[in-house]
Design a protein around this motif. Structure first.
Motif, short mmCIF file in Angstrom:
data_model
loop_
_atom_site.label_atom_id
_atom_site.label_comp_id
_atom_site.label_asym_id
_atom_site.label_seq_id
_atom_site.Cartn_x
_atom_site.Cartn_y
_atom_site.Cartn_z
N UNK A 146 40.66 30.99 37.09
CA UNK A 146 39.90 31.71 36.09
C UNK A 146 39.78 33.18 36.48
N UNK A 147 39.21 33.97 35.59
CA UNK A 147 39.03 35.39 35.86
C UNK A 147 38.17 35.57 37.11
N UNK B 74 47.82 35.72 40.71
CA UNK B 74 47.62 36.71 39.64
C UNK B 74 48.19 38.06 40.06
N UNK B 75 47.95 38.45 41.30
CA UNK B 75 48.49 39.72 41.80
C UNK B 75 50.01 39.70 41.79
N UNK B 76 50.58 38.55 42.15
CA UNK B 76 52.04 38.42 42.18
C UNK B 76 52.63 38.56 40.78
N UNK C 237 48.59 34.51 29.88
CA UNK C 237 47.19 34.91 29.85
C UNK C 237 47.00 36.39 30.17
N UNK C 238 47.87 36.92 31.04
CA UNK C 238 47.82 38.33 31.42
C UNK C 238 48.62 39.21 30.47
N UNK C 239 49.28 38.57 29.49
CA UNK C 239 50.14 39.28 28.54
C UNK C 239 51.29 40.00 29.26
N UNK D 119 41.02 34.34 29.34
CA UNK D 119 39.96 35.14 29.97
C UNK D 119 40.53 36.10 31.01
N UNK D 120 41.77 35.86 31.47
CA UNK D 120 42.37 36.74 32.46
C UNK D 120 42.66 38.11 31.89
#
Length: 308
Positions: A167-168, A178-180, A242-244, A302-303
């Motif tokens: 989740x966020x 997420x960073x990757x 989610x991050x587009x 939500x990300x």
């Protein structure tokens, strides 16, 4: 009556409190560690949570405890540190709660007490324990001590073992993922067709609230996961959506990734990315009449609000 919640300012705790579905007394080490707007009378201050924590005055008007606080993966911590916080600190809290007549104690453990991978089908309530690091070993010690304590008193015990929580603002491995995805448009998971279970912090929060109040929850161990396992490849694709972000999944053979990651001392990383960790969450769904309120795609949306 209220619920005493430890770890209220953490990733999971802040989502639980945000729901406003229950009345809480927040355990905090100082005002700055607690971002939730609440009356000062709803905060109980401690120096730390360990075997010597003074809980005097914490349980007035409290009928349940949600214990989320603990020492997670920390390179600077020693095995004794994990035991002091996650095992001995938990037992002291539970003993004091039981003495003060608290009705129910909900302990958030980890699916890691059953091992790092599921090699023979989904892990369920009949699976043998196989903790593999200081964190999961300390959590299992706490589980067993809590069960013994509950067997000798009237306080109800509920144990929840979450899979990887996403989740966020999620910390740990999900934050790294997420960073990757943010940094690289190409990732090597095109052939990662494994089966892993996850749960979003939004679904876990809903489950924990159910565990606090449901009549049938007492005495159970619940494996917290969403209904269907998913491959690392598909999970990463959903993170990117989610991050587009646009993403290409390179089709690198898992065996080649295993050799590479093992050679650089990252065998555990290989297991986490390419191994199976499938969990059977049927007990929570049947016993509590619970199903995750959010789909994985809805949770991933939500990300976008946190994507810099």
């Amino acid at each position: 009556m209220k619920t005493l919640i430890t770890g209220a300012s953490g990733f999971i705790g802040s989502e639980v409190v945000k729901s406003r579905a229950a009345r809480f007394r927040l355990v905090s080490r100082n005002l700055r560690s607690n971002p939730i707007e609440t009356d000062e009378s709803d905060i109980f201050y401690v120096e730390s949570i360990d075997s010597s924590t003074d809980w005097t005055g914490a349980f007035g008007n409290i009928d349940s405890v949600l214990h989320l606080a603990g020492l997670a993966h920390n390179k600077d911590s020693k095995p004794a540190d994990y035991d002091e916080v996650n095992f001995l600190g938990t037992i002291r809290l539970a003993q004091e709660a039981q003495k003060q007549g608290v009705k129910r104690f909900v302990f958030v453990s980890t699916i890691g007490v059953l091992g790092r991978c599921s090699k023979e089908g989904p892990l369920n309530r009949f699976s043998s324990t196989a903790p593999y690091d200081c964190y999961s070993k300390s959590k299992l010690k706490a589980e067993r001590a809590l069960q013994e304590l509950a067997s000798k008193g009237s306080m109800e015990l509920v144990i929840v073992r979450p899979t990887l929580v996403y989740g966020a603002h999620a910390p740990g491995n999900f934050q790294k993922l997420v960073k990757l995805v943010n940094l690289s448009p190409i990732l090597p998971f095109g052939l990662a067709n494994n089966r892993r279970s996850f749960i979003s912090v939004y679904n876990l929060s809903d489950l924990l609230l159910r565990c606090l109040t449901h009549e049938q929850a007492a005495g159970h161990i619940f494996h917290a996961c969403e209904q269907e396992p998913i491959s690392t490849k598909d999970f990463v694709n959903k993170v990117a959506k989610g991050l587009n972000k646009s993403l290409i999944q390179a089709k690198i053979p898992p065996k080649l990734m295993k050799v590479f990651l093992t050679c650089i001392g990252k065998k555990i990383t290989y297991d986490q990315l390419f191994g199976d960790l499938e969990v059977d969450g049927a007990c929570s769904q049947k016993t509590l009449n619970w199903s995750p309120p959010y789909t994985i795609d809805e949770s991933m949306k939500f990300l976008r609000n946190t994507n810099d």
